[in-house]
Motif scaffolding. Structure first.
Motif, PDB file in Angstrom:
ATOM      1  N   SER A  35      45.866   3.401  13.296  1.00  0.00           N
ATOM      2  CA  SER A  35      45.228   2.085  14.221  1.00  0.00           C
ATOM      3  C   SER A  35      45.559   1.200  13.329  1.00  0.00           C
ATOM      4  CB  SER A  35      43.758   2.241  14.484  1.00  0.00           C
ATOM      5  OG  SER A  35      43.591   3.606  14.869  1.00  0.00           O
ATOM      6  N   SER A  36      45.454   0.947  12.134  1.00  0.00           N
ATOM      7  CA  SER A  36      45.764  -0.155  11.233  1.00  0.00           C
ATOM      8  C   SER A  36      46.847  -0.637  11.224  1.00  0.00           C
ATOM      9  CB  SER A  36      45.367  -0.050   9.801  1.00  0.00           C
ATOM     10  OG  SER A  36      44.497   1.077   9.499  1.00  0.00           O
ATOM     11  N   ASP A  37      47.923   0.350  11.645  1.00  0.00           N
ATOM     12  CA  ASP A  37      49.386  -0.055  11.629  1.00  0.00           C
ATOM     13  C   ASP A  37      49.820  -0.715  12.878  1.00  0.00           C
ATOM     14  OD1 ASP A  37      50.439   0.921   9.472  1.00  0.00           O
ATOM     15  OD2 ASP A  37      51.150   2.738   9.983  1.00  0.00           O
ATOM     16  N   ILE A  75      43.073  -1.772   4.026  1.00  0.00           N
ATOM     17  CA  ILE A  75      42.685  -0.637   4.822  1.00  0.00           C
ATOM     18  C   ILE A  75      44.024   0.344   4.891  1.00  0.00           C
ATOM     19  CG2 ILE A  75      42.133   0.446   6.915  1.00  0.00           C
ATOM     20  CD1 ILE A  75      40.523  -2.443   7.529  1.00  0.00           C
ATOM     21  N   VAL A  76      45.150  -0.159   5.062  1.00  0.00           N
ATOM     22  CA  VAL A  76      46.276   0.664   5.219  1.00  0.00           C
ATOM     23  C   VAL A  76      46.677   1.306   3.836  1.00  0.00           C
ATOM     24  CG1 VAL A  76      49.077   0.584   5.425  1.00  0.00           C
ATOM     25  CG2 VAL A  76      47.401  -0.621   7.023  1.00  0.00           C
ATOM     26  N   ARG A 125      44.805   4.897   9.754  1.00  0.00           N
ATOM     27  CA  ARG A 125      46.007   4.670   9.235  1.00  0.00           C
ATOM     28  C   ARG A 125      46.934   4.112  10.318  1.00  0.00           C
ATOM     29  NH1 ARG A 125      50.044   3.684   4.923  1.00  0.00           N
ATOM     30  NH2 ARG A 125      51.585   3.275   6.076  1.00  0.00           N
ATOM     31  N   MET A 177      43.295  -6.007   6.257  1.00  0.00           N
ATOM     32  CA  MET A 177      44.250  -5.044   6.870  1.00  0.00           C
ATOM     33  C   MET A 177      44.986  -4.248   5.771  1.00  0.00           C
ATOM     34  SD  MET A 177      43.329  -4.343   9.953  1.00  0.00           S
ATOM     35  CE  MET A 177      44.592  -3.224  10.224  1.00  0.00           C
TER      36      MET A 177
END
Ligand code: ADP
Length: 817
Positions: free
Chosen positions: A344-346, A318-319, A342, A315
């Protein structure tokens, strides 16, 4: 013989006869009287016996073995149901009424006695024709000749019933003792002998419960490390008279450990302790279950921790990668896609953090701090974290703290802030228009004792009455559609509930569908040693007049309360027109103008006041919550129609400081903490790529929120290993590095970074730590860290630290990336 002699003789004879007759008669009468007296005495004795037999429910009998007849006294007849007078009946007819189960035993007892010529006693039941059963005890005595047997019979039904009841109670107790593995005991203080029930003897391995054992011997099987617990428990009980309860181990045989709980109470006789009476219970299973549950929960937590670490690693990639991508020149559509990835990953990282936090609280492996902290600062900082979001939605966000409350209190500032941010965050999230108001007062509920009452009121969608029960439950949302519309994990309230309860408080909600909600919680108030009230003598302006102009009623009330508390006289009005009218009628030294008002806004009002020249001496403070900056409103501070500019919600300390400066005529420009620094423009003016390394979920949230307040979007990692993989993957200008982190701490991560990168290439490392000693700072410098910030993070200090960080040269960074 002469006649006179005969006559004399006859007379004498007559006299003699009459006297004799008289004597005989008297004797007869005396005999009769004696006999009647005896008869009366006999009757009286019989009457006494009859009454005694009746009262005592007994009677006598006599059995003539030759005739086979039994004579029963009145009492014996009565208790056998044969009337109240003495009767004669056959032995066999009497035996016929004996309960069939007891008949043989009664006969054989009698026969044995006849053989042995001895007295006998037998107990038996009689079965009456109406079905009733009664108990009898019969005593028999055999005459010397062996021809008669006499005896007494007694109705012992009542006695038997009492014995039966006692037996049943004892049996019940015995069964209960066996079922619940406990035993009752008592210790005589004079002799030190402990006796108890059979169950107790079995539990404590005592051979004979009735004989008992000396307390020292009983305690021999207690685990040596736990003996003092029992000794001190009983000592305390004797000294105070209070009951005690102790849990301890016993070692019944080598290598075997069992757990017992002993609860006891002292019994006093004539005011002196005489006996200790108690119960011992086998809690081995209970203890084993606790140990098993603890290890299961540890296993669950370890699993969660390792899973969340596994999930966090990709994750974070990804961020990180999306934040890299966002720096590229992207067309609008692609930028929108990347931004969605970004955010959604947060959100996913937040969810993982919340789950981890919740499971930590659930498992009880969670300590709350007990430190003095500044209540006002904590509340205002929490409100600050939501200010930007509230401003984006054009919501009025206010905070009101009862100024008479102690400012310094004890507790866990981080956890209090977490609850406040959760509740304020929800209020802002679920409110489309109107206001969100936080108030802090003393609790008025006497049941709470001295306590703080926090209340977050909003004018949002509210919660329908039939869904209130879904609140405060883990993973529970009031309405599935809210999840789609607003997002969220449904954990915030559950975590807040646990936290308030751990801190000794309670939390609840009063809500009305479509009208809004009032989430409230109460925490015990414990003043810190240096309790200081908000009422400081040096910051008082008695008699000075202030005009408050704000269309929002809550804001008017808060400002008026604060200013009045600082000694000022206040007039509060809700529109610019009313304000102008007031200003024509009287003189004010100070004015607080809200920027956003219908018809005429604050700056227009200030301009009118200046142009009309109606209050040339009045100092004007412009307050705005809309996110506009001072510069945007008026680029030249020299010609601005106001003297100070504040963002709402206004911190009381800062407002007070500003008022102090204005009223004392200090002309220093108010540069600190104006909107320009906090509205996101710092990130535009001084762009930095920031990595926040922090294992504590709350501190992560606070750090991210503070950085976002300045316009930065940091990446977040939770330990040193994650820091290393993040900096290998992409380039950062600044790492905000917590020192104490699991797996690899901040110092080791910094050492490795300084080894791997040269000075100009590596990110600036700012240490974050709650340890503020010189030795800690030295350790940070030695590990290669560049500067140092004390926790809890302060917005202004963080901003100052970031301003001093130069972005790393791009070319260098891109190479490492
Ligand atoms: P989340 O907000 O992450 O869903 P919470 O536990 O904080 O989780 O809240 C649970 C639910 O309670 C929310 O989804 C929402 O339905 C309801 N709720 C919480 N606060 C409010 C509020 N101020 N107004 C209306 N509904 C609320």
């Amino acid at each position: 013989m002469p006649t006179y002699i005969w006559a004399g003789f006859l007379t004498a004879l007559t006299v003699w006869s009459v006297a004799g007759w008289l004597r005989a008669r008297r004797r007869l009468i005396a005999v009769h009287e004696r006999e009647s007296a005896r008869e009366r005495a006999h009757q009286a004795a019989e009457e006494r016996v009859r009454i005694a037999e009746q009262v005592g429910r007994f009677g006598t009998w006599s059995w003539d073995r030759e005739t086979g007849l039994v004579t029963l006294s009145g009492g014996a007849a009565e208790i056998n149901g044969l009337g109240r007078d003495a009767v004669e009946t056959s032995l066999e007819s009497l035996y016929a009424t004996v309960h069939p189960d007891d008949r043989a035993a009664a006969r054989s007892t009698r026969d044995r006695a006849l053989d042995d010529q001895s007295n006998y006693v037998s107990e038996f039941r009689r079965l009456f024709p109406d079905g009733t059963v009664r108990w009898y005890r019969n005593h028999g005595h055999i005459s010397q000749a062996g021809t008669r047997v006499v005896g007494a019979v007694m109705d012992i039904t009542a006695e038997k019933e009492v014995i039966e009841r006692l037996n049943r109670a004892a049996e019940r107790m015995q069964l209960a003792e066996m079922a619940a593995s406990f035993g009752i005991w008592e210790m005589d203080l004079a002799s030190g002998i402990v006796k108890g029930s059979a169950a107790w003897a079995a539990l404590e391995r005592v051979a004979d419960a009735n004989v008992g054992r000396h307390v020292d011997e009983v305690r021999e099987i207690v685990h040596p490390d736990d003996r003092w617990l029992l000794a001190s428990g009983s000592d305390r009980a004797f000294a105070t008279g209070e009951p005690y309860s102790v849990e301890f181990r016993i070692v019944p045989e080598p290598g075997v450990i069992e757990w017992r709980r002993s609860t006891a109470q002292v019994q006093f006789v004539d005011g002196k302790p005489a006996r200790l009476i108690g119960a011992s219970i086998d809690i081995t299973n209970e203890k084993e279950m606790v140990v098993a549950a603890e290890s299961a929960s540890r296993a669950k937590n370890d699993f969660l921790a390792s899973m969340s670490h596994e999930i966090r690693t990709p994750m974070n990639a990804i961020v990180g990668m999306t934040s890299l991508l966002l720096q590229k020149d992207l067309d609008a559509e692609t930028a929108d896609f990347v931004e969605t990835i970004r955010s959604s990953s947060d959100a996913l990282l937040t969810l993982i953090n919340d789950i981890l936090d919740f499971s930590k609280i659930e498992s009880g492996r969670f300590d709350v701090e007990d430190q003095p902290f500044d209540l006002v600062k904590c509340v205002e900082e929490s409100v600050d974290l939501l200010a930007v979001r509230a401003a984006e939605k054009r919501l009025e966000l206010t905070a009101e703290i009862d100024p008479t409350l102690p400012r310094w209190i004890r507790g866990d500032v981080t956890r209090l802030r977490q609850i406040l941010v959760n509740l304020l965050g929800n209020a802002v999230k679920f409110t489309a228009s109107g206001e969100v108001a936080l108030t802090v007062t003393s609790s008025v509920d006497p049941g709470d004792g001295p306590a703080l009452h926090f209340s977050v009121r909003d004018t949002g969608c509210g919660i329908p009455a039939d869904r209130m029960d879904r609140l405060f439950r883990a993973f529970s949302q009031v309405d599935a559609s809210t999840t789609r519309k607003y997002g969220g994990t449904g954990l915030g309230l559950a975590i807040s509930k646990k936290l308030t309860e751990i801190m000794g408080g309670r939390i609840w909600d009063e809500s009305e569908s479509d009208k809004g909600s009032v989430f409230q919680f109460v925490l015990p108030l414990r003043g810190a040693p240096a309790v200081e009230t908000l009422n400081r003598a040096d910051m008082h302006w008695p008699g000075r007049a202030a005009l408050i102009v704000d269309d929002n009623g809550t804001n008017r009330r808060i400002y008026a309360t604060q200013l009045r508390h600082w000694g000022m006289e206040t007039v509060a009005v809700e529109s610019a027109h009313e304000a102008l009218e007031c200003l024509r009628g009287r003189t004010f030294e100070l004015a607080l103008f809200d920027f956003e008002m219908p018809e005429m806004n604050g700056i227009e009002l200030a301009q009118q006041v200046t142009e009309l020249g109606i209050a040339p001496e009045m100092r004007i403070i412009l307050c705005s919550s809309s996110g506009v900056t001072r510069k945007e409103l008026h680029s030249d501070p020299e010609t601005a129609p106001f003297h100070a500019f504040l963002t709402k919600p206004t911190r009381s300390d800062y407002l007070r400081e500003v008022i102090g400066r204005l009223l004392n005529g200090v002309a220093t420009p108010l540069s600190r903490r104006t909107a320009s620094d906090l509205d996101g423009s710092l990130a535009r003016r001084h762009p930095l790529r920031i990595l926040l390394a922090e294992d504590n979920v709350v501190n992560q949230k606070v750090g991210v929120a503070l950085l976002k307040r300045m316009g930065y979007t940091p990446d977040v990692v939770a330990n040193g290993l994650e820091v290393l993989s993040a900096v290998r993957r992409q380039a950062y200008d600044v790492i905000l590095m917590d020192i104490q982190m699991p797996e690899m701490d901040g110092l080791e991560a910094s050492r490795q970074i300084t080894r791997q990168f040269s000075k100009g290439q590596r990110p600036h490392i700012i240490a974050l730590t709650a340890n503020v000693f010189k030795t800690d700072q030295d350790a940070c410098s030695e590990a290669g860290m560049d500067s140092f910030l004390a926790k809890p993070l302060d917005l202004e200090q963080l901003r100052d630290a970031l301003i001093h960080c130069a972005p790393v040269e791009r070319g260098q960074l891109d190479k490492t990336a």
